[in-house]
Each structure stands twice: as structure tokens, then as C-alpha cells.
Design a protein around this motif. Structure first.
Motif, PDB file in Angstrom:
ATOM      1  N   GLY A   1       1.014  -1.258   0.342  1.00 38.69           N
ATOM      2  CA  GLY A   1       0.043  -0.089  -0.024  1.00 38.69           C
ATOM      3  C   GLY A   1       0.607   1.098  -0.066  1.00 38.69           C
ATOM      4  O   GLY A   1       2.444   0.601  -0.060  1.00 38.69           O
ATOM      5  N   ASP A   2      -0.101   2.219   0.054  1.00 37.54           N
ATOM      6  CA  ASP A   2       0.755   3.801   0.208  1.00 37.54           C
ATOM      7  C   ASP A   2       1.887   3.642   1.532  1.00 37.54           C
ATOM      8  O   ASP A   2       1.227   3.577   2.231  1.00 37.54           O
ATOM      9  CB  ASP A   2       0.572   5.139  -0.088  1.00 37.54           C
ATOM     10  CG  ASP A   2       0.268   6.594   0.275  1.00 37.54           C
ATOM     11  OD1 ASP A   2       2.098   5.662   0.243  1.00 37.54           O
ATOM     12  OD2 ASP A   2       0.125   7.221  -0.097  1.00 37.54           O
TER      13      ASP A   2
ATOM     14  N   ASP B   1       3.214   6.030   3.053  1.00 32.93           N
ATOM     15  CA  ASP B   1       3.134   7.144   3.409  1.00 32.93           C
ATOM     16  C   ASP B   1       1.498   7.408   4.728  1.00 32.93           C
ATOM     17  O   ASP B   1       1.509   8.027   5.524  1.00 32.93           O
ATOM     18  CB  ASP B   1       3.014   8.615   2.591  1.00 32.93           C
ATOM     19  CG  ASP B   1       4.005   8.604   2.175  1.00 32.93           C
ATOM     20  OD1 ASP B   1       5.025   8.414   3.095  1.00 32.93           O
ATOM     21  OD2 ASP B   1       4.272   8.603   1.252  1.00 32.93           O
ATOM     22  N   VAL B   2       1.043   6.325   4.289  1.00 30.39           N
ATOM     23  CA  VAL B   2       0.235   6.060   4.644  1.00 30.39           C
ATOM     24  C   VAL B   2      -0.346   4.862   5.803  1.00 30.39           C
ATOM     25  O   VAL B   2       0.175   3.988   5.673  1.00 30.39           O
ATOM     26  CB  VAL B   2      -1.725   5.572   3.931  1.00 30.39           C
ATOM     27  CG1 VAL B   2      -2.686   5.064   4.634  1.00 30.39           C
ATOM     28  CG2 VAL B   2      -1.583   6.680   3.009  1.00 30.39           C
TER      29      VAL B   2
END
Length: 306
Positions: free
Chosen positions: A31-32, A34-35
Motif C-alpha cells: 500500500g502507500d 506514507d499511510v
């Protein structure tokens, strides 16, 4: 990959656990980066919590089978150990706990299947609270039962070559893996306050009360009293989820929710004509919802229970 050490654990020796270090290892983000990834990981955590509950329920059934077989063969004071009313009561009470754990784990898997295969939103909503409840309750029941299974064998239960001590060693991890009792109890608070996750559970209790009326009025009364108390407690959680009284009482509330749910599930199973489920429902409700001593009835119903 560098292997730092194999952990010297209390139990689950058949499942080695290691601490490793990764250096210049190839990885692909799921996934991202940064999340925060916790919410994504929770999908897997729900699955492992349900499997943890199944391991607890299965271990309880295994230990009960061992203890019953030993009692049938062990000669004491001119008869078998299984002839003793006191020992029969002990085994019967353990069988009631095993039945409660079994329906909790089974129901959690039913909801998981409906969620994964059928994308059932109602099942997903109920699973949100059932998964932590089933895991925390069965984990604690498994440890308590394993202690009794060791004791049921007397001195032989303390000797490694019988295989009985392993039941206790391996059970002890079940309240720890995938969230301790306190961690799961706080998760139940979050699910209740943020997602109204307790709604489906309360609805199931309401239906069980109606079903139990024609089956056993005392059972229905116990369920109705538990439903009323839990409804009030959950309203307090919704009103002030971070209040000191709510947080301090989270463990007790979670266990009461799990015990009430198990009673409702046993009633549902008994409605199909399952004699074991009906006996277990009545004795479980008396013991776990009302705090009564069920020894005499556990003795009388042992052949039905196990």
C-alpha cells in the motif's frame, strides 16, 4: 537474512519462533508507505484471531477427550474414576465450557466465510465485534481448562512422557497471540463507540431470549437479564468511550458480552433439536451469566455432554 536467535518459549515448541534481521532485502509495498498500515493489516488480524479461537476450542475438546478416556479406565476405590460424582461434575463443567468455546469459534468462522465469500455486509458488521470477543473468551477458557486437564490425570499429568503437560504449555499462548485480553477488550470498546458494532450482537441476544422461552424459561430469564445489563453498559461506552470507569471495566464487559453471545449461540443450536446444546445452554447460562454452581447437574448430564 540473519538469524539472531530461536526463542526459548514456554510452549508451542512444534512451531519455532525466531528473531531475524533483513539487510538489502527486496520488498514490494502492499500500500502507500506514507499511510499508516495498521488498518490494512487488521484484515489479516481478524483471520488470525478467528483461527486462534478455533485452536483454543479444539484444544479444549482434545483435553476433554483425554480426561474422559482416562477417567473411564482409571480404577479408584473399587470403581472407575468416572463413577465418582465429584469427578463427573468436574468433567461435566469442563464439557460445558468446551461447548461454549466451540460455538464462539464456529460462529466467528461462519461470519468470516460469509464476509470473504459472499461479501455480506451484515456478517462483516457482526464479525467486527465477534472476532475479538471469541478470541479473548476462548483463550482464557482454554488455559483454565488445560489446568483442569493436567489435574485430572493426577501425578501422571505432570510427567512429560504422557503428553498432558503440553496441553497447558501450548494453551498459555492463546490469550497472548493476536492481542492480549486487555488489548482485545479495548478493541471492543472502539468497535462499539465508532462503528456501533454491538448492535448485531444485541439483536442476536433478543432473538435468543424469544427462542429460549419455549425451551427453558429460566434460561430465557438469564439471557434477558444479561441483555438488559449489557445494553446499559454499552450505552455508557457510547456516551463516554474514554471515561475511566468505561476503560477500567473493559475486560469485564468484553467477557460478559462473550459469555452472553455463547449462551445465545447454544440456544440457536439447541433449537435444531441438539440435546447436548440444550443442556450446555442451560448450564452455561447458570454458570457464566448467573454465577451459579452447576456441579450436580453437570454430574447428572455427563453422558450427554461428553
Amino acid at each position: 537474512m540473519r538469524l539472531h536467535r530461536l526463542k526459548d518459549k514456554l510452549g508451542t515448541w512444534a512451531l519455532p519462533t525466531a528473531e531475524i534481521g533483513l539487510s538489502d532485502a527486496y520488498a514490494v509495498p502492499l500500500g502507500d508507505p506514507d499511510v499508516p498500515g495498521l488498518s490494512r493489516a487488521m484484515t489479516l488480524v481478524v483471520v488470525t484471531r478467528v483461527h486462534n479461537a478455533a485452536a483454543a476450542a479444539g484444544g479444549m475438546r482434545r483435553g476433554l477427550a483425554y480426561a474422559r478416556a482416562f477417567a473411564d479406565a482409571r480404577q479408584v476405590a473399587g470403581g472407575t474414576l468416572a463413577d465418582s460424582p465429584l469427578h463427573r461434575a468436574t468433567l461435566g463443567a469442563l464439557a460445558v465450557d468446551a461447548a461454549g468455546a466451540f460455538v464462539l469459534a464456529g460462529h466467528a468462522f461462519t461470519l468470516l466465510g460469509r464476509t470473504e465469500v459472499g461479501a455480506d455486509p451484515a456478517a462483516a458488521a457482526e464479525l467486527r465485534i465477534v472476532a475479538p470477543l471469541a478470541k479473548l473468551a476462548t483463550g482464557r477458557l482454554a488455559v483454565a481448562s488445560a489446568v483442569e486437564y493436567v489435574e485430572a490425570f493426577g501425578g501422571a499429568g505432570y510427567v512429560e512422557d504422557t503428553g498432558v503437560p503440553r496441553l497447558l504449555r501450548d494453551a498459555q499462548v492463546l490469550p497472548i497471540w493476536e492481542g492480549t485480553t486487555n488489548v482485545l477488550a479495548l478493541d471492543v470498546l472502539r468497535a462499539t463507540a465508532r462503528e456501533d458494532a454491538a448492535g448485531p450482537l444485541l439483536g442476536r441476544l433478543d432473538r435468543a431470549v424469544d427462542t429460549a422461552r419455549s425451551m427453558a424459561p429460566a434460561l430465557a430469564d438469564a439471557l434477558a437479564a444479561a441483555r438488559a445489563e449489557l445494553g446499559d453498559a454499552l450505552a455508557e461506552v457510547t456516551a463516554d468511550p474514554k471515561g475511566v470507569a468505561v476503560v477500567a471495566g473493559a475486560r469485564g464487559l468484553a467477557l460478559r458480552l462473550a459469555y452472553a453471545l455463547a449462551a445465545a449461540l447454544l440456544v440457536e443450536q439447541a433449537e435444531t433439536g441438539d440435546e447436548l446444546a440444550e443442556v450446555a445452554a442451560r448450564l452455561w447460562a447458570r454458570r457464566r451469566l448467573r454465577g451459579e454452581d452447576i456441579a450436580v447437574d453437570a454430574h447428572h448430564h455427563l453422558e450427554v455432554l461428553c
